[in-house]
Design a protein around this motif. Sequence first.
Motif, mmCIF file in Angstrom:
data_model
loop_
_atom_site.group_PDB
_atom_site.id
_atom_site.type_symbol
_atom_site.label_atom_id
_atom_site.label_comp_id
_atom_site.label_asym_id
_atom_site.label_seq_id
_atom_site.Cartn_x
_atom_site.Cartn_y
_atom_site.Cartn_z
ATOM 1 N N LEU A 22 1.390 -33.813 33.497
ATOM 2 C CA LEU A 22 0.351 -34.229 32.593
ATOM 3 C C LEU A 22 0.663 -35.507 31.949
ATOM 4 N N LEU A 23 0.449 -36.270 30.972
ATOM 5 C CA LEU A 23 0.825 -37.487 30.348
ATOM 6 C C LEU A 23 2.034 -37.102 29.762
ATOM 7 N N ALA A 24 3.056 -36.238 30.507
ATOM 8 C CA ALA A 24 4.298 -35.506 30.428
ATOM 9 C C ALA A 24 4.823 -35.345 29.201
ATOM 10 N N SER A 91 7.829 -43.290 19.902
ATOM 11 C CA SER A 91 8.182 -44.577 19.310
ATOM 12 C C SER A 91 9.673 -44.886 19.437
ATOM 13 N N LYS A 92 10.480 -43.838 19.671
ATOM 14 C CA LYS A 92 11.922 -44.090 19.808
ATOM 15 C C LYS A 92 12.503 -43.570 21.123
ATOM 16 N N GLY A 93 11.663 -42.918 21.937
ATOM 17 C CA GLY A 93 12.110 -42.513 23.256
ATOM 18 C C GLY A 93 12.677 -41.121 23.378
ATOM 19 N N ASN A 94 12.688 -40.331 22.303
ATOM 20 C CA ASN A 94 13.160 -38.948 22.397
ATOM 21 C C ASN A 94 12.667 -38.145 21.199
ATOM 22 N N THR A 95 12.791 -36.829 21.305
ATOM 23 C CA THR A 95 12.287 -35.949 20.249
ATOM 24 C C THR A 95 13.328 -35.643 19.173
ATOM 25 N N GLU A 107 4.200 -25.875 28.629
ATOM 26 C CA GLU A 107 4.039 -27.139 29.350
ATOM 27 C C GLU A 107 3.851 -28.329 28.437
ATOM 28 N N ALA A 108 3.203 -28.144 27.309
ATOM 29 C CA ALA A 108 3.017 -29.273 26.389
ATOM 30 C C ALA A 108 4.361 -29.842 25.951
ATOM 31 N N LYS A 109 5.343 -28.986 25.792
ATOM 32 C CA LYS A 109 6.675 -29.425 25.372
ATOM 33 C C LYS A 109 7.456 -30.002 26.556
ATOM 34 N N SER A 110 7.493 -29.269 27.666
ATOM 35 C CA SER A 110 8.294 -29.714 28.809
ATOM 36 C C SER A 110 7.743 -30.999 29.430
ATOM 37 N N SER A 111 6.417 -31.151 29.468
ATOM 38 C CA SER A 111 5.845 -32.351 30.072
ATOM 39 C C SER A 111 6.135 -33.583 29.220
ATOM 40 N N ALA A 114 9.723 -34.549 29.798
ATOM 41 C CA ALA A 114 9.864 -35.221 31.095
ATOM 42 C C ALA A 114 9.332 -36.644 31.022
ATOM 43 N N ASP A 115 8.244 -36.811 30.299
ATOM 44 C CA ASP A 115 7.651 -38.133 30.169
ATOM 45 C C ASP A 115 8.590 -39.066 29.427
ATOM 46 N N LEU A 116 9.156 -38.561 28.350
ATOM 47 C CA LEU A 116 10.073 -39.375 27.558
ATOM 48 C C LEU A 116 11.306 -39.775 28.370
ATOM 49 N N LYS A 117 11.783 -38.871 29.189
ATOM 50 C CA LYS A 117 12.929 -39.182 30.037
ATOM 51 C C LYS A 117 12.592 -40.319 30.998
#
Length: 205
Positions: A22-24, A91-95, A107-111, A114-117
């Motif tokens: 999804l927009l991961a 904005s910083k590349g990770n959660t 999926e909202a969390k895992s995607s 994955a997107d941030l990675k």
Amino acid sequence: MTRAHRHVSRPVAVRIRKHAALLAVTGLALLTACSDTDGDSDSTASASPSVARSEPASATPSVSADPQAAEETAVLKAYSAFWAEQVKAYSKGNTQGTDFAQYAAAEAKSSTEADLKDLRSKGIVTTGAPTHEAEVDRLSSAKQVPSAQLTDCLDSADWKFIYSKTRKPVQMPENRLVRYVTKVDAEKWGKQWKIVNVTPQQDAC
């Protein structure tokens, strides 16, 4: 911050979340076209996130004695918080250092992770924030796990992808949608509503 990114004309957010699914938020296949340009591979961004304007007006209705109305208010607030924390993460590349996991699951969390990675590998972060006009389409509170479906009109015009080192913008397709419909699934885990699936549509709103 939240699958989307398998079509060139989809908004950045869309491609981000569905990067794999999804927009991961994504896409994340999304920024593959702009992958290693600009020679930027730094995965950490020093810029502080912009204030998110993601909370819809409908997310703060007056207190009601109606239990259903109260749950609708709660799920809208959770969706607003989900996006506010996701914007911080992008904005910083990770959660890390955000409360994203408090409002996201499945999926909202895992995607999003994955997107941030994927974005980190390209040295890409975001600035600004999208805005929302979300409403609850259906809410089932009698089930063992209460659930809700929402529709959001997400406007990503002020949410920009940039290279963390140079702060230069990532080039995007000129014909991409920047204001589009998003379908959202939420579940109540214990006392907390969590966003479990976010699916950007290719429909303008």
